[in-house]
Design a protein around this motif. Structure first.
Motif: not given
Lengths: 960, 960
Positions: B527-533, B539, B541
């Motif tokens: 999966p791609i890690q996306r920022p943001g709440p 996301t 880490y």
């Protein structure tokens, strides 16, 4: 013998009769010296013959259901009805069999010739045609009834629906009104210019005829002959070719031959003036004299030859003007078109040295002043609206990308806001004042490079950049004014294609290099995590968010090296209060991100690369759609013109969809200088010593050379003869404007601006005027450029307003902009002849395209020329990359010297084909003589024609 | 009137004389009924005239430095010397001016005609030519000296160096020996077939001549006339055209006209047999009768027309055989070429129902047995080596990719090892036994889909897959044997292009869909890690490596929900002994990766996407290089043929360079079944109930249909008439082999194999035999396929050996293989006519290409046909994607029914152009009559010719 490029446009001259006419003709009578042909040459200036639309109605359905059917039509090229498919074929060059033409000749010579027939209707005409013949009354009646039958037309609706085949509906009801309505709604009618006349050819096989029946009628007063032709045009010629059925549908071919003959401009000219059968036959023989013959067996006679792109060699034919004259939309000033008639470097009037101080400038101002009102009135055209939109988007893209790069290059001393503001103010001012208002000012690659060098220099020596830059600007303006005063711009005559293309290649390479370089830099900003012990140092995982904790001491990171020496990453952690929050959120919550992986943002590099490639490839693909077969031409044009905008939108969409933290365009939120703490006006000294204002003259000298080269090369390209500009150039005035704006932008700390080749050419391209009413298959003729100041002005006003677009612009990811930069570089690079010559290096000789260049210059010489140019470019690039980069403008000037030195290596003839001639060489050619080489060559008759094909414009990029 | 496609090859017939000959000719005498022309038609079978090489030597340099220079040469097309560039032009269709031909006629009729001249050397010849004329002795001497001057040839070296211009070196030393050596080394000599003769045309302007001097000589015994021609061929014709200087270099054009005339096969035929001047002039007139005429002004007479791709309409000319006859390399069996002469579905002999059980099989075996020895002897050619290499790489790629997909589809029940083993064994056996040994067996898309369905079914019902599959295989083999016994293969005559292309499109779409689907699946695996709440949950880490620690309890993860409800990720950690090691290393060191980010491998998804796109685009680009102008043809061919291999190598290189943990191909390290714990032989029951062996007949029935369709559609395509196979097809035998192999592979748990269209066509393509000695500009003629069994056999033996390639194969990243799959799908899809018709939907009518189809079928009907085909495809796709997917083979069979139903909607004429005719329709056409429509159409003469152009092979993909 004319030099190539000397006459770029069709220059009709009566002296250029084909020599074929002087040969003995074994066929027919041949044109008598005082026959209609010669009359034609004499009365060249008089006639304005209308365009002729020719239609072939064929008698089909023998013997049961005779009916006339339109099976072919001609204006210049042939369109054939595909009966099975119910559509018109694509326009193509008609081909005939020689015996058919000869049979037509004998049929006409034995048939009825009515010249200046007074018939006022189809009925009268048919009575005349059938009356004179020695036909039995019964036969005559049958024939008349047949000829009065309404023919079936295939009217093609090129509107929204692709085809509206009508033959079947027509057959059912011969409704006169509907037919007339259809005739009038025919889209072909709109294409034909007003005043066009029709010629009708009726051909077919008729069982009850014993003898062939041929008739050729020229109507005294052309009238619309009812439903005879699909377009209700007054009919001038009427040709009837009937005969008993023979094998092979020879009357179909005879009808085609008559129609092709009638569609020949020279035959038309003669037939309109013929006074008897003899004249007519002489015109036919003259036609035969000029036909091109393809031997059998090596050419499929049924293949359809597409219309040539540029209509050839009419100027070599005796009555060449007809071609030009028949288009009433040619502006009255067209006679002045040959003003620039002295080779590609034609603006000779503007580039005559007056010998007075500012003489050139005064002359420019005077000349342009007379056009000033028309510079606004000429803009009142819908085309200008689309041009404004197109160029506005290109300008904004440019401002954004250059603004971003400038921010990088000057470490934030200037930025996107300055770029927008400067572009808007400088551009608008230039459009109002300049000599060539079609020019679009922009930041350019070389100036950007120089600015970067200047910034590095002042940073290395701890100078205050903006004040230093102000002094450089002041000096540059001064030097430029000196250049204006001394009329230095006349030196642009020494800028040949060699200089232009080397310069253009350099700019393009800077674009490409910068774009790729910026992308690769991202890999350092956002390093990639690789597994494996060999790469262990960069593969750290994780980042802890450490909170101070209520009332507790900050915990300590104890990095203990484990016993295993390879394991430098294992750490003993003594954390009490920490979490695995991402760093931004951690900071937001009052914690401290701790750990070697905290500065690592995964996925960004590769995703940026994907964005970069996507926007580049998408823009390239959209550009290619313009020349593809898909979609209606309007859609194609929009997609092609807005390729970069659409690519940016796609990139932004992708980025927004995935929502990754890619680097975005940094835009100011307020209207204030990007560099915090400075006022708009740059103070002249600040931290710098006073003598720096004098020392700045040295870099300014180099920058002046750069500005001069950059500005004038673009100006030379824009003012090329092939663009047929009516209002002339203004080299001195343009440079003057650039100098003044230099002063202004330096004072405000805005970027420096000169003419931008690519975007200015796109501007001109969007303002092309082309002939509208053109025959099917004929490409529209280029009439000139809509020269005015308004489009540019509006573009820059809109750019100025866009400063308030910041909330939108901040969503643009930088990789997308880099992709567009790559696209601009590649597009500009691919359009120059230098690249074509480079490609030749990779092609085996037998696969090389049939370039005129290769017909005249030995391949080894071509390669040598290319190699020298490549070496120059390599040298320039090397200098640009070394610490000596600051002298790079001087080297650019050196290109002119190299080109001059090439005269020792290459003969003028070779340079003529490889490049262009410099002023001295032009003079030297008649002395050295081109004649011997050419009379010795086997290519005399062929080349003399090809020379008239205008060389393709060297840089015709439609970017953005 | 012939039906299109009925005669795919040139079918010379004496009855097809051009109708033009029946017209009155206004020119010359015209061919008398018993003139040479008619003799030609009568003696059609007799002559084997040698090929003629014609050279034009021109007298240049008047008046100072007279010299002969070769300025043009002809075999079929014209090559012109570019004097300035010192190179030969590209071969082009010669064009002439009509008056020149007429002047030539008059010059010949007044000149000297020597037929069967006994001269044995140039000197004798020149004495004869100049002797008869009424020339003064002094003039005669001057003339003889001039004619004996050695001409300058421009000998072109097409070897490693592109050009070796010789004119200047020649001028310096007239060294006889060097000249002879040069003559013999001339690469043109190698191109001309043995036995070729020369014709020399000498033309020029000569100041001391008062009268034009024309001579035409036919030598009784052709001799090499010294250095007269650049190639030392025995000279048969000699033509001298000299005259006083006039304007316009008319003698150059006269010389060209004579050379073009001499290069015409029909004129050659007549001139070789002419007995007097009258015959010669009649031949010239016959030539004039057949020329194609282009009207002036609409065609640039100086433009060079490239040679047509397929040499046209020789068959319509009276002496058409000359074309065919002059090539001695045509195999003696060529007369049998029309064996398949009954339309595209020609293998009629093979597809006659015998009415006996296994009658077709017996017939196939008998027929193929007679060729068996030659099937190995015919392979002794160097071409087969390159074919083996090419097809081997394609097969291995296929085995790898399908093996990988099969592993996915069956959850590891089968894998790459089975794929390699099965391909090798089944392929080799098929090559040894099959009826059409050019076929390459492979896993195919539809069978893979079916296998996946079967596996899902047995998983859902908890069946033991391999035993169940064994029973399916047994049943399929049984059904196929029944099909063989009942000669069901004769039904392939109902497979038209509609069926073939729909099937092919489906396969291609499966390829494309699978490739893209697999790639998108990676985004779930990595999966791609996306920022943001908003995306907080994905996301996370970091990941800690927790060690048990010496003598300590395992530490506890205490996940406490913080007071902030949104903060579900913050955790209080109470770790004593942990580190930030990546999970694999952590596990290696005895720790436990702990934390929500442990299963996250960053960068992989995007990097995989990049690899995928790179390999796809690179393969596409390499494929396009094949048709580009760059690089010598050998290099182009290698790059094009090995495009997918090179793309795989590039992908692997990129992957290795960055060293990321992309998913790699899973290859077995040992030679044992992929499914652990099974022996090679599949036991027939194991966990399954006994009745399953009977129930397996149901899916087997469906699979049998699929196998039959897949196998026979490919067989039909491979055995098309246009490939000119000599040894015939073996539809029954092929199916028999497939059935036997089915049994074998099922028993061993190997994949199932049928003929693979794409790769088999590539195999045939690599074995094309083409005529070698061909005139410049003429495309090599296709002679047939090198039909043998050895190449396939060697390919599969090599594939078997490759099982031990595992240590290399494991470095191949899966995304690269997916990229190659996408490429194969796109390449196969882009080659079918269906796609061309789909594209028409997007093109405005006037931009559509000039397809024969569009000339004969209304556009709306074409679109309707396309829409129906599209709907069928959509339905098939839908069924394939629903739970009803298992009946999808039945629907495939339904395609034939749909095609049959189309007869109600479309007329036979339309179907003829859009598709092909089914057996019944072929019969129906003569009744319904094609004549009325055609005699009514305006396209009679044109189409009759175009019909003979073979339709492009429907699926001619060169993949891999």
């Amino acid at each position: 013998m004319k030099l190539p490029g000397q006459e770029e446009f069709e220059a009709p001259s009566a002296s250029e009769n084909v020599p074929a006419g002087q040969l003995d003709s074994g066929l027919g009578t041949g044109p008598s010296p005082d026959g209609p042909l010669d009359t034609g040459s004499r009365e060249l200036e008089v006639p304005k013959d209308p365009l002729l639309f020719i239609q072939l109605n064929e008698l089909l359905g023998w013997p049961q259901a005779l009916e006339w059917r339109e099976t072919g039509r001609w204006v210049l090229f042939e369109e054939k009805l595909e009966v099975g498919a119910g559509r018109w074929s694509a326009p193509h060059v008609p081909t005939l069999a020689l015996p058919t033409l000869q049979k037509l000749r004998s049929l006409l010579s034995e048939g009825l010739i009515l010249l200046d027939c007074p018939a006022q209707s189809l009925l009268e005409l048919i009575e005349q045609v059938t009356g004179v013949e020695s036909l039995s009354p019964e036969l005559k009646g049958q024939l008349q009834a047949l000829l009065l039958q309404k023919p079936q037309h295939h009217i093609q609706n090129t509107g929204t629906k692709p085809w509206r085949g009508s033959p079947h509906s027509r057959k059912a009801s011969h409704d006169e009104e509907a037919l007339l309505k259809e005739q009038h709604q025919n889209p072909l009618r709109q294409k034909l210019p007003p005043g066009a006349e029709a010629g009708a050819v009726l051909a077919g096989e008729l069982g009850f005829l014993a003898q062939p029946l041929g008739a050729f009628v020229r109507l005294r007063d052309p009238v619309v002959l009812g439903p005879l032709t699909e377009v209700p045009l007054p009919c001038r010629f009427f040709c009837l070719l009937l005969g008993p059925p023979v094998l092979g549908r020879s009357f179909h071919e005879l009808g085609r031959a008559a129609a092709v003959l009638l569609s020949d401009l020279q035959f038309q000219w003669s037939a309109r003036r013929a006074s008897n059968l003899h004249d007519l036959l002489a015109a036919l023989d003259a036609f035969l004299e000029e036909v091109t013959v393809l031997p059998p067996g090596r050419w499929d006679p049924t293949a359809r030859i597409p219309p040539p792109k540029c209509l050839p060699s009419q100027h070599k034919r005796p009555i060449s003007q007809l071609q030009e004259i028949r288009d009433p939309s040619v502006p009255p000033g067209a006679a002045a078109e040959n003003r620039h008639g002295h080779g590609p470097h034609s603006p000779n009037l503007e580039l005559q040295r007056t010998g007075r101080l500012f003489g050139g400038l005064v002359q420019d101002v005077r000349r342009k002043a007379s056009w000033y009102p028309s510079d606004f009135l000429d803009a009142l055209h819908l085309q200008c609206v689309s041009a404004v939109l197109y160029i506005y988007l290109a300008t904004v893209t440019n401002a954004i990308t250059f603004g971003g790069l400038l921010g990088d290059a000057t470490d934030g001393a200037q930025g996107v806001l300055e770029s927008f503001l400067g572009t808007a103010v400088a551009g608008a001012a230039f459009c109002l004042m300049a000599g060539q208002p079609l020019t679009i000012l922009s930041s350019t690659g070389p100036v950007l490079v120089f600015e970067h060098l200047l910034f590095s220099f002042s940073r290395d020596y701890s100078l205050d950049y903006l004040p230093f830059r102000l002094w450089v600007g002041i000096w540059v303006a001064t030097f430029c004014l000196v250049l204006v005063a001394t009329e230095a711009s006349v030196l642009v005559r020494y800028f040949t294609r060699f200089t232009e293309e080397s310069f253009c290649a350099l700019i393009s390479l800077i674009f490409i290099y910068d774009a790729v370089g910026k992308m690769l830099n991202l890999a350092y900003t956002y390093p990639i995590q690789r597994p494996g012990p060999a790469l262990a140092e960069s593969t750290v995982y994780g980042c802890l968010c450490e909170f101070p904790g209520p009332g507790e001491n900050e915990s300590q990171w104890t990095k203990t090296r484990s016993k295993d020496t390879g394991d430098i990453l294992s750490m003993d952690l003594g954390l009490i209060n920490a979490s695995l929050l991402p760093p931004p959120e951690c900071a937001q919550r009052g914690g401290h991100p701790r750990g070697p992986g905290c500065h690592m943002v995964p996925d960004i590099t590769f995703f940026s690369l994907l964005l970069f490639l996507t926007s580049f490839l998408f823009a390239m693909a959209l550009k290619h759609i313009k020349t593809s077969r898909f979609f209606p031409s309007v859609v194609r044009k929009v997609l092609g013109d807005f390729s970069s905008v659409l690519a940016i939108l796609l990139g932004c969409g992708l980025d927004a969809f995935l929502g990754l933290a890619t680097p975005k365009l940094v835009v100011p939120r307020e209207f204030k200088p990007t560099l915090s703490g400075r006022s708009w006006l740059v103070s002249p000294f600040r931290a710098n010593p006073w003598w720096l204002s004098v020392a700045a003259a040295l870099p300014a000298l180099l920058l002046s050379i750069l500005i001069f080269m950059d500005q004038q090369i673009t100006a030379v390209i824009l003012n090329r003869a092939e663009y047929r500009l009516q209002k002339g150039a203004g080299f001195h005035l343009d440079l003057f404007c650039v100098a003044v704006l230099m002063l202004f932008t330096s004072a405000l700390g805005l970027p420096w601006y000169v003419s931008a080749t690519v975007i200015s050419l796109a501007h001109m391209d969007s303002l092309r005027r082309e002939s509208k009413a053109c025959a099917p298959g004929e490409s529209p003729r280029f009439l000139g450029i809509r020269e005015q100041r308004l489009t540019g002005l509006v573009v820059f006003i809109l750019t100025g307003v866009s400063i308030f677009l910041a909330p939108v612009l901040k969503f643009i990811p930088m990789p997308v902009l880099y992709g567009i930069f790559l696209y601009m570089g590649v597009a500009a690079l691919s359009s120059i002849q230098f690249m074509k010559r480079l490609q030749l290096l990779l092609m085996p000789a037998k696969h090389q395209p049939d370039l005129l260049l290769l017909r005249h210059v030995p391949l080894s010489r071509v390669h040598l020329f290319t190699a020298i140019q490549l070496a120059c470019l390599g040298l320039l690039w090397t200098i640009k990359s070394t610490p000596a980069a600051i002298i790079f403008p001087l080297m650019l000037l050196g290109l002119v010297g190299v080109r001059k030195a090439l005269e020792w290596i290459f003969s003028p003839q070779e340079l003529l084909w490889l490049d262009e001639l410099m002023p001295e060489e032009e003079r030297s050619i008649p002395e050295k003589g081109l004649e011997p080489e050419h009379s010795f060559s086997g290519s005399d008759s062929e080349d003399s024609d090809l020379i008239y094909q205008p060389k393709a414009p060297e840089i015709n990029i439609s970017v953005n």
